[in-house]
Write an enzyme that holds these catalytic residues in place. Structure first.
Site, PDB file in Angstrom:
ATOM      1  CE1 TYR A   1      -3.894  -2.427  -0.307  1.00 46.95           C
ATOM      2  CE2 TYR A   1      -3.296  -2.554   2.747  1.00 46.95           C
ATOM      3  CZ  TYR A   1      -3.774  -3.157   0.759  1.00 46.95           C
ATOM      4  OH  TYR A   1      -4.858  -4.067   0.731  1.00 46.95           O
TER       5      TYR A   1
ATOM      6  CD  GLU B   1      -1.227  14.779  -7.724  1.00 44.95           C
ATOM      7  OE1 GLU B   1      -1.434  16.023  -8.248  1.00 44.95           O
ATOM      8  OE2 GLU B   1      -2.319  13.738  -8.113  1.00 44.95           O
TER       9      GLU B   1
ATOM     10  CD  GLU C   1       3.691  17.973  -3.435  1.00 45.03           C
ATOM     11  OE1 GLU C   1       2.891  18.207  -3.917  1.00 45.03           O
ATOM     12  OE2 GLU C   1       4.470  19.165  -3.356  1.00 45.03           O
TER      13      GLU C   1
ATOM     14  CD  GLU D   1      -3.612  19.893  -3.560  1.00 45.00           C
ATOM     15  OE1 GLU D   1      -3.467  19.024  -4.729  1.00 45.00           O
ATOM     16  OE2 GLU D   1      -2.676  21.153  -3.447  1.00 45.00           O
TER      17      GLU D   1
ATOM     18  CD  GLU E   1     -21.642  21.870  -4.264  1.00 48.45           C
ATOM     19  OE1 GLU E   1     -21.572  23.167  -3.424  1.00 48.45           O
ATOM     20  OE2 GLU E   1     -22.674  20.977  -4.872  1.00 48.45           O
ATOM     21  CG  HIS E   2     -14.624  27.562  -3.892  1.00 47.75           C
ATOM     22  ND1 HIS E   2     -13.174  27.293  -4.082  1.00 47.75           N
ATOM     23  CD2 HIS E   2     -15.298  29.270  -3.245  1.00 47.75           C
ATOM     24  CE1 HIS E   2     -12.714  28.260  -2.843  1.00 47.75           C
ATOM     25  NE2 HIS E   2     -14.518  28.986  -3.547  1.00 47.75           N
ATOM     26  CG  HIS E   3     -16.634  24.992   2.325  1.00 47.32           C
ATOM     27  ND1 HIS E   3     -16.091  25.012   3.301  1.00 47.32           N
ATOM     28  CD2 HIS E   3     -17.935  24.751   1.878  1.00 47.32           C
ATOM     29  CE1 HIS E   3     -16.792  25.131   4.224  1.00 47.32           C
ATOM     30  NE2 HIS E   3     -17.975  25.396   3.914  1.00 47.32           N
TER      31      HIS E   3
ATOM     32  CE  LYS F   1      -8.478  20.951  -2.029  1.00 44.85           C
ATOM     33  NZ  LYS F   1      -9.093  20.835  -4.345  1.00 44.85           N
ATOM     34  CG  ASP F   2      -5.248  28.755   0.092  1.00 43.22           C
ATOM     35  OD1 ASP F   2      -5.112  28.115  -1.169  1.00 43.22           O
ATOM     36  OD2 ASP F   2      -6.216  29.649  -0.814  1.00 43.22           O
TER      37      ASP F   2
END
Length: 119
Positions: free
Chosen positions: A12, A23, A64, A71, A80-82, A89-90
């Site tokens: 795993y 990514e 990372e 993320e 949806e944007h919240h 995330k920032d």
């Protein structure tokens, strides 16, 4: 000790590394890691310098990986944007930026004198 369970854990973990390597940012970190290792070989880093470089490169990779995990979890929780998810995330991306800036500073401290001495 349950060896089969431990081996599954490694499976795993390697799957997680595979996901990370999909990514774009991880690919940049891979490129940077290769450049740092090749430059270190070229300028002849000492054991202590290799240890420092290894630790800082490892910290960037760990940051990372956590950023990618956060993320992906945020994307699962809400497509949806919240505003709060955006802040999470920032913050996660900011952590990668902080350790990456520290890595650059350490790289300059270690590599610049060696590069200048070889000019």
């Amino acid at each position: 000790m349950n060896v089969p369970k431990m081996l599954r854990s490694f499976k795993y973990a390697f799957q997680g590394i595979w996901v990370l390597m999909q990514e774009n940012n991880a690919r940049f970190h891979l490129f940077a890691t290769v450049v740092v290792v090749l430059t270190g070989l070229l300028v002849g880093l000492s054991s202590d310098e290799w240890a420092i470089i290894s630790i800082i490169v490892g910290l960037v990779w760990v940051a990372e990986a956590f950023n990618t995990a956060i993320e992906k979890l945020c994307d699962f929780v809400s497509t949806e944007h919240h505003p709060l998810i955006g802040k999470v995330k920032d913050l996660s991306a900011g952590a990668v930026l902080i350790i990456s800036c520290i890595a650059v500073i350490i790289g300059i401290i270690i590599f610049l004198p060696k590069i200048l001495a070889n000019l």
